[in-house]
Design a protein around this motif. Structure first.
Motif, mmCIF file in Angstrom:
data_model
loop_
_atom_site.group_PDB
_atom_site.id
_atom_site.type_symbol
_atom_site.label_atom_id
_atom_site.label_comp_id
_atom_site.label_asym_id
_atom_site.label_seq_id
_atom_site.Cartn_x
_atom_site.Cartn_y
_atom_site.Cartn_z
ATOM 1 N N GLU A 46 -2.240 -4.204 -3.430
ATOM 2 C CA GLU A 46 -1.447 -3.346 -2.556
ATOM 3 C C GLU A 46 0.029 -3.402 -2.933
ATOM 4 O OE1 GLU A 46 -1.216 -4.492 1.546
ATOM 5 O OE2 GLU A 46 -0.831 -6.603 1.100
ATOM 6 N N TYR A 59 11.171 1.315 -1.148
ATOM 7 C CA TYR A 59 9.991 1.471 -0.291
ATOM 8 C C TYR A 59 9.506 0.079 0.085
ATOM 9 C CZ TYR A 59 5.091 1.700 0.910
ATOM 10 O OH TYR A 59 3.891 1.520 1.543
ATOM 11 N N TYR A 60 9.038 -0.067 1.335
ATOM 12 C CA TYR A 60 8.429 -1.313 1.783
ATOM 13 C C TYR A 60 7.153 -1.008 2.545
ATOM 14 C CZ TYR A 60 12.916 -3.491 0.704
ATOM 15 O OH TYR A 60 14.041 -3.935 0.057
ATOM 16 N N ALA A 61 6.146 -1.809 2.316
ATOM 17 C CA ALA A 61 4.956 -1.743 3.148
ATOM 18 C C ALA A 61 5.328 -2.175 4.563
ATOM 19 C CB ALA A 61 3.877 -2.656 2.580
ATOM 20 N N ASP A 62 4.639 -1.621 5.537
ATOM 21 C CA ASP A 62 4.948 -1.938 6.936
ATOM 22 C C ASP A 62 4.849 -3.435 7.210
ATOM 23 O OD1 ASP A 62 3.426 1.067 8.371
ATOM 24 O OD2 ASP A 62 5.424 0.699 7.542
ATOM 25 N N SER A 63 3.932 -4.078 6.526
ATOM 26 C CA SER A 63 3.680 -5.495 6.794
ATOM 27 C C SER A 63 4.834 -6.406 6.368
ATOM 28 C CB SER A 63 2.396 -5.935 6.084
ATOM 29 O OG SER A 63 2.501 -5.693 4.692
ATOM 30 N N LYS A 65 8.275 -5.081 6.080
ATOM 31 C CA LYS A 65 9.571 -4.514 6.458
ATOM 32 C C LYS A 65 10.362 -5.487 7.322
ATOM 33 C CE LYS A 65 8.681 0.452 6.269
ATOM 34 N NZ LYS A 65 8.428 1.683 7.060
ATOM 35 N N ARG A 67 11.428 -8.303 6.402
ATOM 36 C CA ARG A 67 11.270 -9.677 5.915
ATOM 37 C C ARG A 67 11.506 -9.780 4.406
ATOM 38 N NH1 ARG A 67 6.510 -12.180 6.094
ATOM 39 N NH2 ARG A 67 5.279 -10.248 5.896
ATOM 40 N N THR A 109 4.703 5.409 -4.851
ATOM 41 C CA THR A 109 3.868 4.435 -4.148
ATOM 42 C C THR A 109 2.425 4.475 -4.635
ATOM 43 O OG1 THR A 109 3.422 6.016 -2.381
ATOM 44 C CG2 THR A 109 5.300 4.550 -2.079
#
Length: 127
Positions: A46, A59-63, A65, A67, A109
């Motif tokens: 992922e 871009y950041y994955a929600d999990s 963001k 951090r 992405t």
């Protein structure tokens, strides 16, 4: 062919931080979109974070963001992933990847667009 070499993985307790680095020895990646992916055994790889060539778009994955922070130093041909507030769910092998399409304004992405991959670095977070 572009060789990517990750470093900085290791063992950390929950709540701790690590900084991953991705270097491209001998080749410039300054015009490429770069991404950090992670994979847990038995699961699909992922995308965690991506950054365009100029660092003007990320871009950041929600999990992750809030951090994780992706950055790059084109003069050093290196991309970084600063990981804070780590938890057990962040345990994975982390891979650096490069999209050879030049000068993308928005980082892609789609994993299929990443052409070059490192061998990965293991991050283990103890709960």
């Amino acid at each position: 062919q572009v060789q990517l070499v990750e470093s900085g993985g290791g063992f950390v307790q929950a709540g701790g931080s690590l900084r991953l680095s991705c270097a491209a020895p001998g080749r410039t990646v300054s015009l490429y979109t770069m991404g950090w992916f992670r994979q847990v055994l038995g699961k699909e790889r992922e995308l965690v974070a991506a950054i365009n060539w100029s660092a003007s778009s990320t871009y950041y994955a929600d999990s992750v963001k809030g951090r994780f922070t992706i950055s790059r130093d084109n003069a050093k041909n290196t991309v970084y992933l600063q990981m804070n507030s780590l938890n057990a769910e962040d345990t994975a092998v982390y891979y650096c990847a490069a999209d050879k399409s030049l000068l993308r304004r928005i980082p892609t992405t789609d994993i299929a667009n990443y052409d070059y991959w490192g061998k990965g670095t293991l991050v283990t977070v103890s709960s």
